[in-house]
Design a protein around this motif. Structure first.
Motif, short mmCIF file in Angstrom:
data_model
loop_
_atom_site.label_atom_id
_atom_site.label_comp_id
_atom_site.label_asym_id
_atom_site.label_seq_id
_atom_site.Cartn_x
_atom_site.Cartn_y
_atom_site.Cartn_z
N GLN A 52 7.50 -4.29 13.43
CA GLN A 52 8.37 -3.15 13.20
C GLN A 52 7.67 -2.09 12.36
N GLN A 53 6.65 -2.52 11.58
CA GLN A 53 5.94 -1.56 10.75
C GLN A 53 5.18 -0.54 11.58
N GLN A 54 4.98 -0.81 12.89
CA GLN A 54 4.26 0.16 13.70
C GLN A 54 4.98 1.50 13.74
N SER A 55 6.28 1.51 13.53
CA SER A 55 7.02 2.77 13.54
C SER A 55 6.99 3.45 12.18
N ARG A 56 6.49 2.75 11.16
CA ARG A 56 6.51 3.30 9.80
C ARG A 56 5.10 3.50 9.23
N ALA A 57 4.08 3.00 9.91
CA ALA A 57 2.71 3.01 9.38
C ALA A 57 1.86 4.07 10.06
N SER A 58 0.73 4.40 9.42
CA SER A 58 -0.23 5.31 10.05
C SER A 58 -1.49 4.59 10.49
N ALA A 59 -1.69 3.35 10.02
CA ALA A 59 -2.84 2.54 10.44
C ALA A 59 -2.67 1.12 9.88
N PHE A 60 -3.35 0.17 10.51
CA PHE A 60 -3.41 -1.21 10.03
C PHE A 60 -4.86 -1.59 9.73
N ILE A 98 -1.53 3.57 17.56
CA ILE A 98 -1.73 3.46 16.12
C ILE A 98 -3.08 2.79 15.83
N PRO A 99 -3.88 3.35 14.91
CA PRO A 99 -5.20 2.76 14.61
C PRO A 99 -5.08 1.36 14.02
N ILE A 100 -5.91 0.45 14.51
CA ILE A 100 -6.03 -0.90 13.96
C ILE A 100 -7.50 -1.15 13.64
N TYR A 101 -7.76 -1.52 12.40
CA TYR A 101 -9.12 -1.82 11.94
C TYR A 101 -9.21 -3.29 11.52
N LEU A 102 -10.34 -3.90 11.81
CA LEU A 102 -10.68 -5.19 11.23
C LEU A 102 -11.76 -4.98 10.17
N TYR A 103 -11.74 -5.82 9.16
CA TYR A 103 -12.82 -5.73 8.19
C TYR A 103 -13.16 -7.13 7.69
N GLY A 104 -14.41 -7.29 7.25
CA GLY A 104 -14.83 -8.57 6.72
C GLY A 104 -16.13 -8.45 5.95
N ALA A 135 -12.88 5.14 3.36
CA ALA A 135 -11.52 5.67 3.24
C ALA A 135 -11.36 6.94 4.05
N ARG A 136 -12.35 7.86 3.95
CA ARG A 136 -12.24 9.12 4.69
C ARG A 136 -12.25 8.89 6.19
N HIS A 137 -13.04 7.92 6.64
CA HIS A 137 -13.09 7.60 8.07
C HIS A 137 -11.73 7.11 8.57
N LYS A 143 -4.66 10.34 10.31
CA LYS A 143 -4.07 11.67 10.41
C LYS A 143 -4.09 12.18 11.85
N ALA A 144 -5.14 11.86 12.59
CA ALA A 144 -5.18 12.26 14.00
C ALA A 144 -4.04 11.59 14.77
N TYR A 145 -3.79 10.33 14.46
CA TYR A 145 -2.66 9.61 15.09
C TYR A 145 -1.34 10.29 14.74
#
Length: 753
Positions: A52-60, A98-104, A135-137, A143-145
């Motif tokens: 449900q957060q997909q409607s409230r978030a700008s990225a994951f 919506i942007p989704i990023y993985l990190y490790g 962060a800027r990336h 913001k584009a989303y």
């Protein structure tokens, strides 16, 4: 204004003091320093809730390090990948952008299957770049989303409201400033807020475009909505589908034209008949004794049958043009019965100029294959060769429009294109020159919300919640055993989970749950998101039980418990599972019904269970809830009201005058107010509409028959005996004379017929 769309970080180490925790928090702080809000959590938790957060978030941002992969054993890795895959799929089910990023720190894309990688916007490897750069990336993508979310008109309206321009145009409150000059105005301003008032502008604001001539951002939004709804043209309407219907009719129908109309149509269609001077011939729907309106049988739509109706109508027989100009049917009755449109197109294409489907209650259907062919305009549907297709839809009823938000969809035929300029003349006849821009914006946004895959997911969720409610009601019924409970009208077979097959909802002649008799195969379906709840006391065949619970008492009880019902019949009431309905809402309804059952079984006094109602109707103060139900039930039984109302709506309605001519008599004061007792044989000058069900019974120019008069006499006697439970009949004029309430109807003066 600044919209709140946080970046969501899911990392088990988000609050830890190890290097991983320090790294992700450094990234979070860098994004916050750039003005972004961050929401950090430590696990996926319940997938459906997080999605449900997909409607409230700008990225994951999702961690894939050892903590999430459980240390690295094959079993633990498989489990972690399964959780990650399920989460990403749940997000993408509703939101493809919506942007989704993985990190490790230690793991890379080499450890992630391709079906997950292809859904990502990026992969962050910790400590290779500075937190500020990463962060800027991420913020750039977020913001584009967000910049791409707003549809054309809403974007322009937000920009205008944020611009800070001084307003010299209407409305007179000047962006809300006038309200600030008065105490009550201050309350109004605080209640509705700055943005709504700044966005309340007039059509002098050129940068917002024009609804009246469909230019600028308004036109761009209408084109966008037409694309989303698979139509050739879309027109936004700011004063409801009643007005949309009149626009369609005035663009198509002229005085003396023959029109084919669903007898149980919305009153706006009957108003259109009166306004255009048309000659109506009516198709008669079926009806069961619960008062539920069924479909018009397929045989009624044959041109042979329509021609018989034309020949039997003295005004239609005299018409110059015998080909009907328009067919209008109610595509989704109040209770959810719908038609196979492709079958009707094959039968009537070229035989009737315009096929108009009043889909006020069906705008969701085009977004799910569950409704394939059971709505007017949709994807991968063949064009008619000659007949133009119109669909009028209430985006405020089942989608997310504000009240009065409506739209007209047009599907051109192979050989008949819409003349937009000519159509707009009819449009201008009925639209305001001061349209409410918030309603336009809600039409724009309501359409954008239904863009795939989000729209499909929203509709599927509505169907699922409706079926889950039905399953819960059946479970309670089974647990009560031989005791009484409420039933939900619909097919006997109900899938155990999910939404099942749409074939379960096809209305078949051999089924005994509907009471509509012999119906054509695959011609009609029940929309499962429309739920009609049946109260005890009346069978589908019209037989009254020894005891009963009239629905009007149940709905008054529910209202005092914070549950407001859409429509109420004698022994049924109606609820809709729109895209805004939640588990909390329908479970609250279910518990309120259980509370009613408990209070009914205990025969609790009315003053206790309906205190607000009793305060206005003190005569019921000392009576028990069960006793009052029984009194009203016996009154219905004594008058055999179920059969009376069925016969009333199915009885012959003889036209004595054209509807427009009869209504003109009222305008010229060539009418007289006739008592109920003297109505039989008289010609009505008004629409007579009993509630329930809110369907016009007589239209101007038709004659009162004995069955209708008997019903009105019952309504008069019932209202006198049970005030507060009045049978409402629009068109009746009430006068208190010598302490007695009398009822009259405006009829054409006898010497003017």
């Amino acid at each position: 204004m600044k919209f709140r769309f946080p970046i969501v970080i899911i990392d088990e180490d988000f609050r830890s003091e190890n290097s991983s925790g320090l790294g992700i928090r450094a990234l979070a702080h860098a994004m916050e320093a750039e003005g972004m809000e961050i929401l950090g959590v430590t696990s996926y938790g319940d997938l459906s809730q997080f999605a449900q957060q997909q409607s409230r978030a700008s990225a994951f941002i999702l961690s894939i390090d050892d903590e999430e992969f459980g240390g690295g054993s094959p079993e633990e890795i498989d489990f972690a990948l399964t959780s990650l895959r399920a989460f990403v799929e749940e997000i993408r089910y509703k939101n493809s952008d919506i942007p989704i990023y993985l990190y490790g720190e230690t793991r890379t894309s080499r450890h992630i299957p391709n079906d997950i990688l292809r859904e990502l916007h990026g992969f962050i490897h910790m400590f290779e770049d500075t937190p500020e750069f990463v962060a800027r990336h991420i913020i750039r993508e977020a913001k584009a989303y967000l910049d791409g979310l707003a549809p054309p008109f809403f974007r322009a309206l937000v920009q205008y409201a944020n611009d800070g321009s001084y307003s010299w145009h209407c409305p007179g409150h000047s962006g809300g400033v006038a309200f600030l000059k008065s105490p009550i105005g201050q309350m109004f301003h605080q209640f509705f807020g700055e943005n709504m008032l700044r966005a309340d502008v007039c059509n002098a604001v050129e940068e917002l475009g024009q609804l009246l001539d469909h230019t600028g951002p308004v036109a761009a939004s209408e084109r966008n909505a037409a694309r989303i709804f698979n139509a050739d043209h879309c027109y936004f309407v700011t004063n409801g589908t009643s007005t949309s219907n009149k626009m369609v009719w005035h663009s198509t129908v002229a005085p003396g034209d023959i029109v084919v109309v669903d007898r149980n149509c919305h009153k706006s269609i009957l108003h259109s008949i009166i306004m255009t001077g048309a000659i109506p011939v009516f198709l008669m729907p079926t009806r069961n004794h619960l008062g539920i309106i069924g479909p018009i049988p397929l045989s009624e739509f044959t041109m042979e049958n329509i021609q018989k109706k034309i020949d039997a109508n003295p005004f239609a027989r005299a018409a110059k043009n015998k080909q009907p100009r328009i067919l209008t049917i109610t595509q989704s009755t109040y209770d959810g019965v719908i038609y196979n449109v492709e079958t009707l197109k094959e039968m009537l294409d070229g035989k009737i100029d315009t096929l108009h489907f009043d889909e006020a209650w069906l705008p969701h259907a085009t977004f799910h294959s569950f409704y394939q062919d059971m709505h007017a305009i949709g994807p991968n549907r063949p064009r008619a060769k000659e007949s133009m297709i119109f669909s009028t839809q209430s985006t405020h009823k089942l989608l997310a429009g504000l009240s009065q938000a409506s739209q007209i969809l047009v599907r051109e035929s192979e050989n008949n294109k819409l003349d937009r300029d000519r159509f707009n003349e009819a449009y201008l006849m009925h639209t305001s020159t001061s349209p409410q821009y918030s309603i336009i914006a809600s039409c724009d946004v309501a359409a954008a919300m239904m863009e795939a895959p989000g729209g499909t997911a929203l509709v599927e969720e509505s169907i699922f919640e409706a079926l889950d409610f039905r399953r819960a009601m059946r479970k309670i019924d089974q647990e009560w055993g031989q005791d009484w409970w409420f039933q939900v009208w619909g097919p006997d077979n109900l899938c155990e989970d999910g939404i099942g097959s749409r074939e379960d909802w096809i209305i078949r002649a051999e089924d005994n749950w509907h009471g509509f008799g012999k119906l054509a195969p695959n011609f009609n379906m029940l929309d499962p998101i429309k739920a009609t709840i049946i109260t005890p006391g009346l069978s589908l065949e019209g037989h009254f039980s020894e005891t009963g619970i009239p629905a009007s008492i149940v709905t008054k009880y529910l209202a005092e418990h914070g549950v407001i019902i859409e429509k109420c019949g004698l022994y049924s009431f109606f609820i809709m599972f729109t895209i805004g309905i939640t588990k909390g809402r329908w479970n609250t309804l279910l518990t309120a019904l259980q509370q009613f059952k408990d209070d009914f079984d205990k025969n609790q006094p009315m003053w206790r269970v309906l205190p607000e109602f009793v305060a206005n109707n003190p005569r019921y103060e000392s009576i028990g809830l069960r006793d009052l139900c029984q009194q009203i039930h016996q009154a219905y039984q004594a008058h055999d009201v179920a059969r009376l109302t069925t016969e009333m709506y199915l009885s012959d309605m003889e036209p004595a005058m054209k509807p427009s001519d009869a209504f003109a008599k009222m305008a010229h004061r060539e009418i007289e107010r006739v008592s109920i007792d003297d109505l039989e044989g008289r010609v009505t000058a008004i629409l007579l509409t009993p509630y329930p069900p809110g369907i016009p019974l007589l239209i101007p120019g038709e004659c009162f028959n004995k069955t209708i008069v008997d019903y009105l006499k019952f309504a008069r006697d019932f209202n006198h005996r049970f005030p507060g439970f009045d049978t409402d009949v629009h068109g009746l004029v009430t006068r208190v004379e010598n302490g007695v309430k009398n009822y009259y109807v405006d009829c054409v003066r006898a010497d003017c017929c």
